[in-house]
Design a protein around this motif. Structure first.
Motif, PDB file in Angstrom:
ATOM      1  N   ILE A  11      -0.160  29.147   8.923  1.00 35.63           N
ATOM      2  CA  ILE A  11       0.772  29.170  10.043  1.00 35.63           C
ATOM      3  C   ILE A  11       1.860  30.188   9.730  1.00 35.63           C
ATOM      4  O   ILE A  11       1.962  30.668   8.596  1.00 35.63           O
ATOM      5  N   ARG A  12       2.644  30.505  10.732  1.00 34.87           N
ATOM      6  CA  ARG A  12       3.772  31.415  10.536  1.00 34.87           C
ATOM      7  C   ARG A  12       5.018  30.689  10.994  1.00 34.87           C
ATOM      8  O   ARG A  12       5.023  30.063  12.064  1.00 34.87           O
ATOM      9  N   ALA A  13       6.060  30.766  10.186  1.00 38.38           N
ATOM     10  CA  ALA A  13       7.303  30.085  10.522  1.00 38.38           C
ATOM     11  C   ALA A  13       8.486  30.923  10.068  1.00 38.38           C
ATOM     12  O   ALA A  13       8.361  31.793   9.209  1.00 38.38           O
ATOM     13  N   ALA A  14       9.615  30.629  10.686  1.00 35.02           N
ATOM     14  CA  ALA A  14      10.887  31.229  10.291  1.00 35.02           C
ATOM     15  C   ALA A  14      11.810  30.083   9.903  1.00 35.02           C
ATOM     16  O   ALA A  14      11.599  28.940  10.323  1.00 35.02           O
ATOM     17  N   PHE A  17       9.091  21.171   2.874  1.00 35.71           N
ATOM     18  CA  PHE A  17       9.102  22.294   3.811  1.00 35.71           C
ATOM     19  C   PHE A  17       7.743  22.395   4.501  1.00 35.71           C
ATOM     20  O   PHE A  17       7.654  22.502   5.719  1.00 35.71           O
ATOM     21  N   GLU A  18       6.694  22.342   3.698  1.00 38.11           N
ATOM     22  CA  GLU A  18       5.335  22.468   4.225  1.00 38.11           C
ATOM     23  C   GLU A  18       5.024  21.362   5.240  1.00 38.11           C
ATOM     24  O   GLU A  18       4.499  21.631   6.319  1.00 38.11           O
ATOM     25  N   GLN A  62       8.446  25.124  18.386  1.00 41.04           N
ATOM     26  CA  GLN A  62       9.286  23.970  18.047  1.00 41.04           C
ATOM     27  C   GLN A  62      10.140  24.254  16.819  1.00 41.04           C
ATOM     28  O   GLN A  62       9.724  24.993  15.923  1.00 41.04           O
ATOM     29  N   MET A  63      11.324  23.599  16.773  1.00 41.15           N
ATOM     30  CA  MET A  63      12.208  23.695  15.620  1.00 41.15           C
ATOM     31  C   MET A  63      12.366  22.310  14.999  1.00 41.15           C
ATOM     32  O   MET A  63      12.476  21.316  15.713  1.00 41.15           O
ATOM     33  N   SER A  64      12.396  22.268  13.685  1.00 38.43           N
ATOM     34  CA  SER A  64      12.575  21.009  12.963  1.00 38.43           C
ATOM     35  C   SER A  64      14.025  20.565  13.027  1.00 38.43           C
ATOM     36  O   SER A  64      14.915  21.337  13.383  1.00 38.43           O
ATOM     37  N   LEU A  94      16.493  24.756   8.551  1.00 41.18           N
ATOM     38  CA  LEU A  94      15.982  24.546   9.898  1.00 41.18           C
ATOM     39  C   LEU A  94      14.749  25.419   9.962  1.00 41.18           C
ATOM     40  O   LEU A  94      14.793  26.592   9.579  1.00 41.18           O
ATOM     41  N   ILE A  95      13.645  24.881  10.444  1.00 41.67           N
ATOM     42  CA  ILE A  95      12.373  25.602  10.454  1.00 41.67           C
ATOM     43  C   ILE A  95      11.900  25.732  11.893  1.00 41.67           C
ATOM     44  O   ILE A  95      11.888  24.762  12.641  1.00 41.67           O
ATOM     45  N   GLU A  96      11.487  26.940  12.260  1.00 43.24           N
ATOM     46  CA  GLU A  96      10.900  27.177  13.576  1.00 43.24           C
ATOM     47  C   GLU A  96       9.469  27.666  13.380  1.00 43.24           C
ATOM     48  O   GLU A  96       9.245  28.671  12.706  1.00 43.24           O
ATOM     49  N   ARG A  97       8.532  26.938  13.956  1.00 39.58           N
ATOM     50  CA  ARG A  97       7.129  27.360  13.869  1.00 39.58           C
ATOM     51  C   ARG A  97       6.926  28.501  14.853  1.00 39.58           C
ATOM     52  O   ARG A  97       7.216  28.376  16.044  1.00 39.58           O
TER      53      ARG A  97
END
Length: 175
Positions: A67-70, A146-147, A157-159, A170-173
């Motif tokens: 997957i790719r996330a920021a 994180f994973e 979506q954002m965590s 904060l993680i955004e997929r």
């Protein structure tokens, strides 16, 4: 050659595995993600904006199982490495870091800004210069908390706040 603002013997190199720039001391054969002590951060910001910003690899197809996330990272003094490109030594408490990241979360949720925009100036991760984009990663590539959060999100979506040994995220997929 452009002035990087780094102390003598230090240079900027590019990690092929993480697709991120890092700092290397050619004399001591030491590498690190954060700029070394004595760096002129204003010169370094200009150098990095010119030579290490942009979107490398964004046109590639998604690798199988990845997957790719920021993310936006706020470190605190108890983080695994309490230093970043923004600060040579991070002294804030975990509670202060939580207040900061909760304020960032509210700005993003309210639509006042995006995670990517905020990450460029506020994230304590070197991915800040890529709007927090960590590129593609698979299971086992990131810290477990994180994973689990990243793989649990749908694209877009954002965590909520995720805590790891590195700090608060904060993680955004993305994909």
């Amino acid at each position: 050659m452009d002035d990087t603002g780094l102390p003598q013997a230090w240079e900027v190199r590019h990690s092929n595995s993480k697709n991120l720039p890092y700092y290397f001391n050619a004399v001591d054969k030491v590498s690190r993600w954060e700029p070394p002590q004595g760096t002129d951060t204003e010169k370094l910001k200009k150098y990095m904006a010119t030579h290490h910003s942009g979107s490398q690899g964004l046109n590639t197809a998604r690798p199988e199982g990845k997957i790719r996330a920021a993310h936006l990272l706020v470190k605190h003094r108890d983080s695994r490495r309490p230093a970043s490109w923004r600060e040579a030594q991070i002294t804030r408490t975990k509670e202060d870091a939580m207040s900061i990241i909760k304020a960032h979360e509210q700005k993003i949720k309210s639509g006042a800004t995006t995670l990517g925009e905020l990450a460029m100036s506020e994230s304590d991760c070197s991915s800040a210069r890529k709007r927090g984009d960590l590129g593609y990663f698979g299971k086992g590539d990131m810290q477990q908390e994180f994973e689990e959060a990243a793989f649990g999100l749908q694209p877009g979506q954002m965590s909520s706040v995720v805590e790891t040994a590195s700090g608060l995220h904060l993680i955004e997929r993305l994909e």
